[in-house]
Design an enzyme around this catalytic site. Sequence first.
Site, mmCIF file in Angstrom:
data_model
loop_
_atom_site.group_PDB
_atom_site.id
_atom_site.type_symbol
_atom_site.label_atom_id
_atom_site.label_comp_id
_atom_site.label_asym_id
_atom_site.label_seq_id
_atom_site.Cartn_x
_atom_site.Cartn_y
_atom_site.Cartn_z
ATOM 1 N N ASP A 74 0.843 -1.198 0.000
ATOM 2 C CA ASP A 74 0.000 0.000 0.000
ATOM 3 C C ASP A 74 0.878 1.249 0.000
ATOM 4 O O ASP A 74 1.649 1.474 0.936
ATOM 5 C CB ASP A 74 -0.896 -0.001 1.240
ATOM 6 C CG ASP A 74 -1.801 1.227 1.305
ATOM 7 O OD1 ASP A 74 -2.967 1.121 0.913
ATOM 8 O OD2 ASP A 74 -1.317 2.300 1.750
ATOM 9 N N LYS A 132 -2.923 5.901 -4.151
ATOM 10 C CA LYS A 132 -4.004 6.826 -3.806
ATOM 11 C C LYS A 132 -3.839 8.163 -4.522
ATOM 12 O O LYS A 132 -2.719 8.631 -4.755
ATOM 13 C CB LYS A 132 -4.034 7.062 -2.290
ATOM 14 C CG LYS A 132 -4.024 5.784 -1.456
ATOM 15 C CD LYS A 132 -4.022 6.074 0.024
ATOM 16 C CE LYS A 132 -3.698 4.830 0.826
ATOM 17 N NZ LYS A 132 -2.263 4.520 0.830
#
Length: 273
Positions: A45, A75
């Site tokens: 992530d 993101k």
Amino acid sequence: MTIPTVTLNNGVDIPQLGFGVFQIPDDQTTVAVTAALEAGYRSIDTAAVYGNEAGVGRALTASGLPREELFVTTKLWNADQGYDNALRAFDASLAKLGLDYVDLYLIHWPTPARDLYLESWRALERLAAEGRIRAAGVSNFQPAHLDRLLDSSALTPAVNQIELHPGLQQDDLRAFHRQHGIATEAWSPLAQGAVLDDQAITKIATRTGKTPAQVVLRWHLQLGNIVIPKSVTPSRIRQNLEVFDFELTEEDMTSIATIDRGLRTGPHPDQLN
């Protein structure tokens, strides 16, 4: 060792325990992700604002692991919100990662004062339709933000990644997620260490012969959370995976439930813009 998976609302499976790289400098990220992959992690992530997508990409390439065995999340940053901006930002992230697609792409914060997350979500819908992201999700969204998305789009977020740990258990938000088929993913799962001295946790650690961090990670798993602990220490990276050989009792879970105190290590989502 096999890490269990959570099936998202579009049928995509995500490892329930992954590796986060928040606040790791890019030049150290390659080493840290390499250690994580060697330990057995397959979910990584990152985020555009972390400035280490290139470091992640280098580690993924060097690992030689088949792409289909990896689950990569990044993101969209606040300054890049909006339809066209989001598409450009995604292209930039993909280039830094050196990938043809990402498994999960998240709107990093709702930034309500900008009021662009509906436009950003349209961009994620397009990326999902084109197969450039396998799943679309959000991060740090509150029920009001999620309600607006659900009312304006046929695509339900697969994931909401939120600050979540024993000091901030987010019961109401997790219940909203369950109601709408949104998976809960925890960032800052150990509250940056702030909950590891809590008596409820240290008592369980002593009884089970596990570390307080392992107890907290086990708590997340038994709640059904997806969790992404971060470390740059190889021994701790491995230790964070050693949470599948014990279980917390119902009494343990009840005990940990009592230490929720609204403790935030990051900003409130309604206030960050």
